[in-house]
Structure formats: structure tokens, C-alpha cells
Design a protein around this motif. Structure first.
Motif, mmCIF file in Angstrom:
data_model
loop_
_atom_site.group_PDB
_atom_site.id
_atom_site.type_symbol
_atom_site.label_atom_id
_atom_site.label_comp_id
_atom_site.label_asym_id
_atom_site.label_seq_id
_atom_site.Cartn_x
_atom_site.Cartn_y
_atom_site.Cartn_z
ATOM 1 N N SER A 333 0.834 -1.207 0.000
ATOM 2 C CA SER A 333 0.000 0.000 0.000
ATOM 3 C C SER A 333 0.867 1.254 0.000
ATOM 4 C CB SER A 333 -0.911 0.014 1.226
ATOM 5 O OG SER A 333 -1.782 -1.083 1.197
ATOM 6 N N GLY A 334 1.901 1.240 0.821
ATOM 7 C CA GLY A 334 2.808 2.388 0.887
ATOM 8 C C GLY A 334 3.513 2.605 -0.440
ATOM 9 N N GLN A 336 2.421 1.766 -3.391
ATOM 10 C CA GLN A 336 1.457 2.282 -4.362
ATOM 11 C C GLN A 336 1.203 3.774 -4.148
ATOM 12 O OE1 GLN A 336 0.687 0.601 -6.851
ATOM 13 N NE2 GLN A 336 1.171 -1.483 -6.206
ATOM 14 N N ARG A 337 1.213 4.181 -2.896
ATOM 15 C CA ARG A 337 0.989 5.587 -2.591
ATOM 16 C C ARG A 337 2.083 6.448 -3.235
ATOM 17 N NH1 ARG A 337 -0.851 9.625 0.992
ATOM 18 N NH2 ARG A 337 0.800 10.545 2.254
ATOM 19 N N GLU A 340 1.655 6.360 -7.086
ATOM 20 C CA GLU A 340 0.545 7.182 -7.572
ATOM 21 C C GLU A 340 0.860 8.669 -7.503
ATOM 22 O OE1 GLU A 340 -3.079 5.752 -5.674
ATOM 23 O OE2 GLU A 340 -2.625 3.769 -6.514
ATOM 24 N N ARG A 394 3.571 13.906 0.279
ATOM 25 C CA ARG A 394 2.603 14.856 0.828
ATOM 26 C C ARG A 394 2.776 16.225 0.178
ATOM 27 N NH1 ARG A 394 3.065 13.474 5.581
ATOM 28 N NH2 ARG A 394 1.198 12.176 5.585
ATOM 29 N N ASN A 397 1.287 16.108 -3.297
ATOM 30 C CA ASN A 397 -0.170 16.071 -3.324
ATOM 31 C C ASN A 397 -0.828 17.360 -2.854
ATOM 32 O OD1 ASN A 397 -0.197 13.490 -4.349
ATOM 33 N ND2 ASN A 397 -0.331 12.505 -2.355
#
Length: 490
Positions: A333-334, A336-337, A340, A394, A397
Motif C-alpha cells: 500500500s505504501g 502504491q501511494r 501514484e 505529501r 499532493n
RNA sequence: GGCGGCGUAGCCAAGUGGCCUAAGGCGACGGUUUGCAAAACCGUUAUUCCCCGGUUCGAAUCCGGGCGCCGCCUCCA
């Protein structure tokens, strides 16, 4: 602060300086190619891959040597066991060299998928038998080794420093030995340099002591000094090899050369699976191919190789790492973050307008780069280095849609250098619609997205939601973003 | 038996004498945003670092003891 590395030899962190200004020679114990690479290999080689990458990032010209063991590694006590490769080859009824070749290719394939840079030199033990015989001859001539019935043993008692790396002394080892001493040895802790081969042994070579084959420890000494010199900057390997393998390497090399063998010894810690040592008999032995195919009863899904890399980098190379499906899932998950965020950044970069770099962003980037380097300089603290990457995610984003091409470019550049060049976790290119580079599928999904967009425009949300739901059932996720509807595989 | 390491939130994990009333990731929960979602963002989630003593002005970090786990000592990355 300059790069500090934990040196197993001195048991403390030391500032790293190479022997020769600007150049580093590093030798890492490679695999014995009698099976597919597993999670343990991944931890070791990803760890040293990051070391090599970081040294290059710092501007060093690095020569990275990692051997392939295709002969001489015994299954048992260094005297009585069978050659691992010969044993596996006999079982599969192929020539030992064919078996070695098969698993060597498999190994490179797996390491490529983990984004480990290829070593500059991948020497094979079987290609250096002449040099190994030469080293044995030197040791015999200097009185450090003796021949018995066609085998040659290293006389450990003659080498006073034996035990300096692993912190053992010879008396304790003799007293605590659990193995039956070989009648050929003068001392139970002596180890084989050259083994006499029986006539039916396939892998054998002529030597001054008759037909035989080299002992396992010998190859690393020989290949390290052949390609990197008598004293090398860094030698890496798994902790389990600290004793006896590395201790024996030191003994052979220093006895022969009268020079220090290695300046920095680095050891990575071990891997466990669900809290237990990984072993074939425990049914928790996971190869990289099984992990990326999701074909193992301990795993609930297929994991991208880079998710494994992410998990490895989340902990320190000197800490043990426990693999579990849950831990892999979290790392995935990390990963993929990050992927992305970078994908989105690059998509935005293509359409951004030109303009000056945002100075506030530039300042933050400088601070993140400094934090990253500080972490890496502290004995390769990849866990903190990776946290810097999440800070960068962060920041990315939260960048306003009005960010200029120059600003976005500066962020992308840092992602590429820190996350790509050093950590090897950010790819230079991601397939469009992650995993969906199948053109036909892309076109079909595109048509459905258009139809759904029309429904949404007419406020027919029931139809729009039904379309999204049916695609979801087919494994395709739709996301409505300001740049339009994006899709990806679930 | 000998040698070494580890024990930090629901999970993974960094930190190893004051910046720690402890990074980061995953998960969970609340909010912003969204037609609804997803993603993203904001916030909450360990006054406490296995337990008990001690050293210190001050300890998750040092010392002693206990408990638990792991590795090496035989091949393993």
C-alpha cells in the motif's frame, strides 16, 4: 556529516573513506545457484544494492563484485558433505553446470525485478579454479596449510588472528564443537581448502594434490583479490556467513598476502517468516517467484517485487526482518501511494505552464534532501530515508494546480534522484493506468468511461454508478479526478 | 553448553542519555472535498518504550536481575 558505516570488525560505526580517493571496491557474497532466490536473498542484495547506489550518488566510482557460487559449497560439515550443486543436479538428472546456469539466470531475473543494479563483475567460482589452486599452493608453501590424502586443510592454529571478526577463540570452538572431528584434520576447527574428488565426482580439476575441487571459502578470497586488490574497501554478506565463511576468508587471504583483507565488513541481518526462521522443512520458505505470483499458502495475493523492496527498505539492514502477508500488504500500500503520487506529478508536469520555481517549494526540497542524506549517512538508515519520500509525497499532493513546470520539475527531479537513483523504489516510467498497458483494454475502458460521463452529465447517477460497479467487479477501478476519469486495475 | 542480538501504538518500524509529552508506513475513526464514491488533504489514534531494581539533575536510550523471542556455533543471504 560524512558517511558512517557499522563495521563488524570493530563493532562500531566508522566514517567511511576508501583506500583510493574517489573509488570504492566492494565485494558481496553471492548466491549458491542450486535453487530459486528467496526472501533472504532479497534482503541481502537489496541492502547492498542501496549501499552501492548511495556510494555512486555520493560521487564515488564503485566497482561492485558479487560472485556466483557454482562449485564447492558443501551441504554439510566442510569435510564430509556433498557439493550442493552436484547433489541437486543428480536429483534433477542434469549436468551440474546446466543446473548452475539455470539458477544463475533465474537469480539475475529476480534481482532485476527487485531493481537491484547488476554487479559490475559476477565471477563464477568454477571459472577461477586456477587462481584458487594458486592460493592453496601459496598457503602450503608458507606453512599455513597441509595436505592429507589429496585434500588440503588450513592450519587454523597457525593464524593467530582467527576469530577476530566473529569474536570467538579457537579453544572455545574446539571445546564446544558439535561435529565429529575429521581424522584427516590436525585440529577440529581446521577447514578444507581443497578436497580430493572420487572418480565419480563430476566437477573436478587436476591440481598438485591430484584430482579434486576447491573448498567453499576459497572462492571469495580469490575473486575479491583478483578484481579488487589485496585489500578491499568493503565486503558484505549475510550475518550467518560471518562465521565460519568470512572468518576463513580473512585467514586465507591475510595469511597469503600479509596484508589486511577487508577494511569494512558489513553484515545484513536475517529474514524470518511469520516469526520463524525460514526453512524448507517449516513450509514457510518463500521464493521471489512465488511471492510475485502469489503462489504460496502463506500469501493471500501476488506482490509486486517492488513491494518486497519497500518492505525491506522500511527496516534497517542490520535488523532482522519478519515477512508476513500483513507486513507485505502494508508495504505494498505504501509503495502504491508513492507510485501514484509520482504518476500524478508527471501527468501534471506535461500540461503545466512555464514560470519561475516556487521558492517556498524549493526550500522544502532542499530541507528534505538534507534530511535524506543525513539518514543515509548514518549507516544507511533507509527507514528514515523512506520517510523523506513520504514527506515528498505529501508535498506533491498538496501542490496547487497552478504550480509551474519548473516547480513540478524540481519535485520530480528529487523523486528521481532520491527515490529512484538511491532507493530504487521510484521507477523512471510507470505504465499508463498502472498495469493496464494493454491497448485494447484501455480503449474499451475508455468507451465505457465516455458513456458513463454522458450519463453523469444527464444526472443519471444510477446508470453511472452501475457502470462503475460493473467495472469494479471486473477488477477495474474508476476514479473521477479534476483531470477527468482515471482507471486502474484493482 | 558457548557466543551474539532483539523486545517501542492494532500491525510493520525509526529513534539508543536532554531537540522524545517517541519519525514514517499500514490499519481504524472523525472532518474537508465529491452527485455518490475513490484518491487526496486536515485531524485523532503510545504521558509512554517487556517487567523489577539501580546510576543520573535527567533514561525508551546506561548498569544489574527477571521474563519472552531470535540468530550463530553444521549448509544457508
Amino acid at each position: 556529516m560524512a558517511l558512517q558505516l557499522y563495521n563488524s570488525l570493530t563493532r562500531r560505526k566508522e566514517e567511511f573513506r576508501p583506500l583510493e580517493e574517489g573509488r570504492v571496491g566492494i565485494y558481496v557474497c553471492g548466491p549458491t545457484v542450486y535453487g530459486h532466490a528467496h526472501l533472504g536473498h532479497a534482503k541481502s542484495y537489496v541492502s547492498f544494492d542501496v549501499l552501492v547506489r548511495y556510494l555512486r550518488y555520493l560521487g564515488y566510482r564503485v566497482t561492485y563484485v558479487q560472485n556466483i557460487t557454482d562449485v564447492g559449497h558443501l551441504t554439510d560439515d566442510a569435510d564430509e558433505g556433498e557439493d550442493k550443486i552436484a547433489k541437486a543436479a543428480a536429483k534433477e538428472r542434469v549436468h551440474p553446470m546446466a543446473l548452475a546456469e539455470l539458477y544463475t539466470r533465474s537469480f539475475f531475473e529476480d534481482m532485476d525485478r527487485l531493481c537491484c543494479v547488476r554487479p559490475d563483475i559476477s565471477p563464477r567460482a568454477s571459472g577461477h579454479v586456477i587462481e584458487q589452486i594458486e592460493l592453496v599452493r601459496t598457503l602450503v608453501e608458507k606453512g599455513y596449510a597441509y595436505e592429507v590424502n589429496g585434500s588440503v586443510y588450513f592450519d587454523v592454529a597457525r593464524f593467530k588472528a582467527y576469530g577476530k571478526l566473529s569474536g570467538r577463540n579457537i579453544e572455545e570452538m574446539v571445546a564446544g564443537a558439535r561435529i565429529e572431528p575429521s581424522p584427516e584434520k590436525r585440529n577440529p576447527v581446521d577447514f578444507a581448502l581443497w578436497k580430493r574428488a572420487e572418480p565419480n565426482h563430476i566437477m573436478q580439476w587436476p591440481s598438485p594434490w591430484g584430482m579434486g575441487y576447491p573448498g567453499w571459502h576459497l572462492e571469495c578470497s580469490v575473486m575479491a583479490m583478483k578484481y579488487l586488490g589485496r585489500t578491499i574497501d568493503i565486503h558484505g554478506g549475510g550475518l550467518e556467513n560471518q562465521f565460519p565463511h568470512h572468518e576463513c576468508e580473512i585467514a586465507q587471504s591475510e595469511a597469503a598476502n600479509d596484508a589486511p583483507f577487508v577494511r569494512f565488513w558489513l553484515h545484513n541481518n536475517m529474514v524470518t517468516v511469520d516469526g520463524q526462521k525460514m526453512g524448507k522443512s517449516l513450509n514457510n520458505f518463500i521464493t521471489l517467484k512465488q511471492a510475485s505470483a502469489g503462489k504460496h499458502e502463506r500469501l493471500t495475493k501476488a506482490y509486486e517485487p517492488l513491494a518486497i523492496r519497500q518492505l525491506i527498505l522500511q527496516s534497517h539492514y542490520r535488523s532482522p526482518l519478519d515477512f508476513s502477508d500483513a507486513a507485505l500488504h502494508a508495504a505494498d500500500s505504501g509503495y502504491q501511494r508513492i507510485a501514484e503520487a509520482v504518476t500524478g506529478l508527471r501527468r501534471q508536469l506535461k500540461v503545466a505552464s512555464e514560470g519561475p520555481t516556487d521558492q517556498d517549494v524549493a526550500g522544502q526540497l532542499d530541507a528534505l534532501k538534507a534530511k535524506f542524506e543525513e539518514a543515509m549517512n548514518d549507516d544507511l538508515n533507509t527507514s528514515v530515508a523512506l520517510s523523506v519520500l513520504f514527506d515528498l509525497v505529501r508535498l506533491t499532493n498538496t501542490l496547487a494546480g497552478s504550480a509551474t513546470r519548473e516547480t513540478l520539475g524540481a519535485v520530480d527531479d528529487l523523486f528521481t534522484r532520491l527515490g529512484g537513483d538511491v532507493l530504487g523504489i521510484v521507477k523512471s516510467e510507470y505504465a499508463e493506468a498502472a498495469g493496464g498497458n494493454d491497448e485494447a483494454v484501455g480503449k474499451l475502458v475508455g468507451i465505457l468511461i465516455e458513456q458513463r460521463a454522458a450519463a453523469r452529465k444527464n444526472k443519471d447517477f444510477a446508470a453511472a454508478d452501475a457502470a462503475r460497479k460493473r467495472l469494479d467487479e471486473a477488477g477495474i477501478v474508476l476514479e473521477d479526478t479534476p483531470q477527468g476519469t482515471q482507471w486502474r486495475w484493482k
